[in-house]
Design an enzyme around this catalytic site. Structure first.
Site, short mmCIF file in Angstrom:
data_model
loop_
_atom_site.label_atom_id
_atom_site.label_comp_id
_atom_site.label_asym_id
_atom_site.label_seq_id
_atom_site.Cartn_x
_atom_site.Cartn_y
_atom_site.Cartn_z
N ASP A 153 0.82 -1.20 0.00
CA ASP A 153 0.00 0.00 0.00
C ASP A 153 0.87 1.27 0.00
O ASP A 153 1.85 1.35 0.74
CB ASP A 153 -0.91 0.01 1.23
CG ASP A 153 -1.76 -1.25 1.35
OD1 ASP A 153 -1.34 -2.32 0.86
OD2 ASP A 153 -2.85 -1.17 1.94
N ASN A 175 -9.24 -1.54 -1.19
CA ASN A 175 -10.51 -1.07 -0.64
C ASN A 175 -10.65 0.44 -0.71
O ASN A 175 -11.76 0.97 -0.86
CB ASN A 175 -10.68 -1.56 0.81
CG ASN A 175 -9.59 -1.07 1.74
OD1 ASN A 175 -8.40 -1.25 1.46
ND2 ASN A 175 -9.98 -0.47 2.86
N HIS A 176 -9.52 1.17 -0.69
CA HIS A 176 -9.61 2.63 -0.73
C HIS A 176 -9.92 3.14 -2.13
O HIS A 176 -10.54 4.21 -2.27
CB HIS A 176 -8.35 3.26 -0.15
CG HIS A 176 -8.27 3.14 1.34
ND1 HIS A 176 -8.69 4.13 2.19
CD2 HIS A 176 -7.88 2.11 2.13
CE1 HIS A 176 -8.54 3.74 3.45
NE2 HIS A 176 -8.04 2.51 3.44
N HIS A 225 -7.90 -23.93 1.17
CA HIS A 225 -9.06 -24.26 0.34
C HIS A 225 -9.13 -23.34 -0.88
O HIS A 225 -9.33 -23.80 -2.01
CB HIS A 225 -10.34 -24.16 1.17
CG HIS A 225 -11.57 -24.61 0.45
ND1 HIS A 225 -12.84 -24.30 0.88
CD2 HIS A 225 -11.74 -25.33 -0.70
CE1 HIS A 225 -13.73 -24.82 0.05
NE2 HIS A 225 -13.08 -25.45 -0.91
#
Length: 394
Positions: A61, A132-133, A295
């Site tokens: 980030d 997300n930003h 998974h």
């Protein structure tokens, strides 16, 4: 052909040339970067899967801190002192969150765009991702915007609107759309001095906004490079089942204003979404859901590790679940924890290692440097007494 017809044939492209010149003039006036425009078709989806490069560098980030961003590229030998690409055929993946918490958000976007062009000419590649930003800002959620960030967008908007005014004077060009159309003049829960910057930011970043279309629509939301899958927050098996290519296509269409209105698709919203997930990024290894990780990885053929940002790792880049999850957000931005820049390097000949600017690891730097590396680069080969660092894989 008559002289008049010949002149029409010669001049018919002049309006488009003028438009391109104005765009370049506006970009250079704002960013100081000569950035010729090459618009991406609205229906073009970012590539999802890439072959294994000889050298792959992953960067976490950046959050509005241009100088720290450049430091991260420099310690990996990707740019020189003039900020020009020196990475050759290296492939770089930046895992998102360029926006918020700092005042250089647009400057970083222009910087990365230029590096993409320079890398491609040298046989390399720079891949940028949505965090997300990015999603929050396209939705109009400005909770983590700084005063400096609002001012940067206000200045950009002044230049952008000036360019549109110039274009509107050119016969043969369609009248530019009002970038502020539908945006209110005031915001009840904001201070008055923020109104102009907020209007500029909404105009730039909303779906189909000029900055969203130009930069963010070209980002991947998930990318598979060789045996690594990159995502900002994390992937669950249900995301993989939904479709990696499908997610990239839908997010790009949403940012381009072609689907979904104001809000992002559901797999980009909420705690279990691909950009918000923290199941594999808690700094306490016993809190990480290794079963869910394994998974998810088992459903992506040929992939053995997930590389993510999103959650600051105070101890630096590290791995959990037998290094099947590698966390690369070191909070380098001054708007976060002002951490020392570190990047992850994966090479065909050396495996996985950390490139760090941390002076604690430079005492033994001679033995840790690859033969072709530049003096002073701390290529950390972690040992047992260093907590939670990524183990070098042969």
């Amino acid at each position: 052909m008559s002289t008049r017809e010949n002149h029409i044939g010669i001049c018919k492209n002049v309006p488009n040339l003028i438009s391109s010149f104005v765009d370049t003039f506006v970009d250079y006036s704002f960013s100081g970067i000569f950035s010729p425009h090459h618009p991406t078709p609205l229906n073009e989806t970012p590539q999802t899967r890439f072959e294994t490069p000889d050298r792959l560098v992953a960067i976490g980030d950046l959050h509005g801190d241009l100088e720290k961003s450049k430091q991260a590229f420099r310690i990996a030998g990707l740019i020189d002192s003039s900020d020009q690409w020196t990475g050759g055929s290296t492939m770089v993946v930046q895992v998102g969150d360029v926006l918020d918490r700092g005042g250089d958000e647009l400057k970083i976007l222009f910087f990365l765009e230029r590096l993409k062009r320079e890398a491609e000419r040298a046989g390399g590649k720079v891949v940028t991702m949505n965090g997300n930003h990015e999603i929050m800002n396209v939705e109009g959620d400005f909770r983590f915007v700084t005063k400096e960030g609002l001012e940067e967008f206000r200045v950009w908007s002044d230049w952008y609107c000036l360019g549109n005014k110039i274009k509107s004077l050119c016969y043969g060009l369609e009248k530019p759309k009002d970038v502020y159309e539908g945006i209110p003049m005031r915001f009840p829960r904001a201070r008055e001095e923020c109104f102009e910057g907020m209007r500029s930011r909404i105009a730039a970043l909303r779906p189909e906004g000029p900055i969203a279309k130009r930069f963010l629509s070209k980002n991947q939301t998930v990318a598979v490079v060789g045996d690594s899958v990159f995502v900002h927050g994390g992937l669950l098996a249900e995301h993989v089942e939904y479709g990696l290519e499908r997610m990239n296509e839908e997010v790009t269409s949403w940012i381009n204003g072609l689907r979904g209105g104001r809000y992002a698709p559901g797999y980009c919203r909420g705690g279990n979404s691909v950009v918000w997930l923290r199941k594999f990024s808690d700094e306490r290894p016993h809190k990480c859901d290794c079963a869910a990780l394994e998974h998810a990885l088992s459903t992506i053929p040929g992939v053995k590790r997930m590389i993510m940002g999103h959650t600051i790792q105070e101890a630096g880049i590290n791995g959990v679940c037998d290094d099947k999850a590698i966390r690369i957000d070191v909070g380098m931005s001054k708007g976060c924890s002002d951490g020392l820049p570190e990047v992850l390097e994966i090479r065909k000949d050396y495996g996985v290692r950390i490139v760090t600017s941390n002076p604690l690891y430079k005492e033994n730097v001679a033995s840790q440097l690859a033969p072709e590396s530049k003096t002073g680069l701390g290529l950390l080969v972690p040992v047992e007494h260093v907590p939670k660092q990524v183990e070098v894989k042969a």
